[in-house]
Write an enzyme that holds these catalytic residues in place. Structure first.
Site, PDB file in Angstrom:
ATOM      1  N   ASP A 256       0.836  -1.280   0.036  1.00  0.00           N
ATOM      2  CA  ASP A 256       0.020   0.036   0.274  1.00  0.00           C
ATOM      3  C   ASP A 256       0.999   1.125  -0.065  1.00  0.00           C
ATOM      4  O   ASP A 256       1.885   1.156  -0.517  1.00  0.00           O
ATOM      5  CB  ASP A 256      -0.928  -0.037   1.100  1.00  0.00           C
ATOM      6  CG  ASP A 256      -2.137   0.606   0.960  1.00  0.00           C
ATOM      7  OD1 ASP A 256      -2.206   1.639   0.473  1.00  0.00           O
ATOM      8  OD2 ASP A 256      -3.307   0.174   1.291  1.00  0.00           O
ATOM      9  N   HIS A 279       2.201   1.937  -3.098  1.00  0.00           N
ATOM     10  CA  HIS A 279       1.451   2.751  -3.838  1.00  0.00           C
ATOM     11  C   HIS A 279       1.873   4.332  -3.866  1.00  0.00           C
ATOM     12  O   HIS A 279       1.123   5.305  -3.715  1.00  0.00           O
ATOM     13  CB  HIS A 279      -0.171   2.792  -3.080  1.00  0.00           C
ATOM     14  CG  HIS A 279      -0.433   1.438  -3.395  1.00  0.00           C
ATOM     15  ND1 HIS A 279      -2.018   1.132  -2.944  1.00  0.00           N
ATOM     16  CD2 HIS A 279      -0.369   0.318  -4.201  1.00  0.00           C
ATOM     17  CE1 HIS A 279      -2.266  -0.160  -3.368  1.00  0.00           C
ATOM     18  NE2 HIS A 279      -1.349  -0.762  -4.013  1.00  0.00           N
TER      19      HIS A 279
END
Ligand SMILES: *[C@@H]1O[C@H](CO)[C@@H](O)[C@H](O)[C@H]1NC(C)=O
Ligand SMILES: *[C@@H]1O[C@H](CO)[C@@H](O)[C@H](O)[C@H]1NC(C)=O
Ligand SMILES: *[C@@H]1O[C@H](CO)[C@@H](O)[C@H](O)[C@H]1NC(C)=O
Ligand SMILES: *[C@@H]1O[C@H](CO)[C@@H](O)[C@H](O)[C@H]1NC(C)=O
Length: 444
Positions: A256, A279
């Site tokens: 993430d 991310h």
């Protein structure tokens, strides 16, 4: 001043400091100068467990470190002992694998504490150990002066949690035969002042690796965070309601956001980091369910982001209020990043979320010298008509498609200046623009 009095005063400062994050008028505080020596030296207080020293070694309190025995009680006892010493060092020595369940290291303590981590600390995968459904594996709270330093590793053994499908997640209260549906954060600091984390590795967290909530004066340096690209929601470092935070010379690979900056954060510096896979670096999602979000004074520079879905991103939900202001992203090298520059005021976790009249206002955001390769759009700036993004700057953006089918920038409702071959921004808004009548800035 006596240490308990000093600790009490610092705690009062801390509580006052974290009480109202969105208030603009706060007294300016200076970072305290740490006078702590990292090697424990002679101290007036004597350690009832380890002789005349201010070092508490977990093995002297019964921790086995064989990777099988549950060392939770020994770790809690060691914390208790260290907390009452002067200039205490709690040592987790090299050459051991300590299996510990959910732990709380909480203050206030007698003085600054050095947690010297040289060995490996592993989380249990037995569901019984998680039956209390704690939100964190290691909960470090209410401390004034805490340093974690060393070459050791915290391993959350998250694979046991990641592989569970959502339907299998249901926690069985009877035998505790499955892991709880809410996956814990590995290391979480709460309500602490003057926090430093250096040198260690944090890997395979069930969820977020390192979280700071309501902390002031935080340094993270020379840390390695590592979990697979496909591990769900495994943020690297998550910040909320925290101020004066510096993250540098740190490497993050996760499933993430490498760094996630949430509401109540201000004075955040992130530099010399290596992010990917993951991310990217994100401010938000802010303003979910109509909430107020305030983030200001964030700078990210001299960093590298690779093999990531996003580079530098600001994401806000429709319907929120508040403001993101004074943010700069500079000298960032991207490689194989789907969307390197991203502002999304329509952030949504479903297929679509309804548009609303309010939104978190985004202004004074500078992108300078963002270079490298992208996979989808070089720039995606989707702001709303009601609350457009203003005073954005794009300077010296040099992004090339990593694959043949790269598409153009996507740009809507944003205003600012550009000195770059990437064209995205409209010049200053006309003064009769209806959105001028709103003053969302005053909400923070
Ligand atoms: C963390 O520890 C503090 C202090 O003991 C406690 O008040 C708090 O509930 C704990 N929080 C979590 C989420 O475990
Ligand atoms: C960074 O951490 C590593 C391993 O923990 C250590 O060997 C190295 O000396 C540290 N470097 C700095 C600059 O602190
Ligand atoms: C943010 O930076 C501005 C300009 O440098 C400064 O005036 C302001 O006090 C800072 N605000 C916070 C909350 O740190
Ligand atoms: C919300 O507004 C945006 C921009 O005007 C538009 O692209 C999007 O389709 C709208 N979403 C919904 C759910 O109406």
């Amino acid at each position: 001043m006596s240490p308990p009095m000093k600790a009490f005063i610092m705690f009062v400062i801390l509580v006052l400091g974290v009480r109202n994050k969105c208030s603009a008028s706060r007294a300016i505080r200076k970072r305290p100068i740490l006078g702590r020596s990292l090697i424990a030296s002679a101290s007036k207080s004597s350690n009832p467990y380890g002789g005349n020293s201010n070092v508490v070694d977990v093995t002297t309190l019964g921790a086995k470190g064989d990777g099988v025995t549950d060392d939770t009680q020994a770790f809690q006892a060691a914390w208790k002992a260290a907390c009452v010493l002067d200039s205490a060092t709690l040592h987790i020595p090299a050459g051991y694998r300590f299996l510990v369940g959910p732990l709380t290291f909480s203050g206030p303590c007698n003085s600054n504490i050095l947690l010297k981590v040289d060995g490996t600390v592993i989380a249990p995968i037995n569901p019984k150990a998680w039956a209390s459904k704690p939100l964190n594996w290691i909960n470090i709270s209410k401390l004034n002066g805490i340093t974690i330093l060393g070459r050791g590793t915290f391993d959350g053994q998250g694979a046991a949690w990641w592989k569970l499908s959502q339907s299998y997640y249901k926690y069985s209260s009877k035998g505790g035969s499955t892991l709880p549906s809410v996956r814990p954060t590995a290391l979480r600091f709460y309500g602490s002042y003057d926090v430093s984390v250096q040198g260690i590795t944090i890997q395979n967290s069930p969820q977020c690796h390192l979280k700071f909530d309501s902390c002031t004066f935080v340094t993270v340096a020379n840390v390695t965070i590592s979990s697979p690209a496909n591990s769900p929601n495994t943020d690297g470092i998550h910040l909320q309601n925290s101020e004066d935070v510096e993250i540098h010379h740190t490497s993050m690979a996760c499933g993430d956001d490498c760094v996630s900056i949430q509401t109540g954060c201000s004075g955040i510096r992130v530099h010399n980091i290596n992010c990917g896979p993951g991310h990217g670096i994100s401010i938000g999602g802010l303003g979910k369910d109509g909430t107020k979000a305030c983030v200001s004074n964030v700078s990210v520079y001299d960093s590298n982001i690779h093999d990531a879905s996003n580079g530098v991103r600001i994401k806000t939900w429709q319907g929120g209020i508040g403001q993101v202001k004074r943010v700069s992203f500079s000298n960032i090298q991207v490689s194989n990043v789907r969307v390197p520059i991203d502002i999304d005021q329509f952030y949504c976790d479903k297929k679509s979320c309804p548009n609303q009249t309010s939104g978190v206002y985004i202004s004074d955001v500078t992108y300078e010298k963002i270079t490298g390769t992208y996979v989808q759009n070089p720039v995606y700036i989707a702001c709303s008509e009601n609350v457009p993004c203003t005073n954005l700057k794009l300077i010296n953006i040099q992004l090339q498609p990593a694959v043949a089918n790269g598409v153009d920038p996507f740009c809507s409702n944003n205003y600012g200046e550009q000195q770059s071959s990437v064209e995205c921004l409209q010049p200053r808004r006309p003064l009769n623009d209806p959105s001028h009548t709103q003053s969302p800035a005053e909400q923070c």
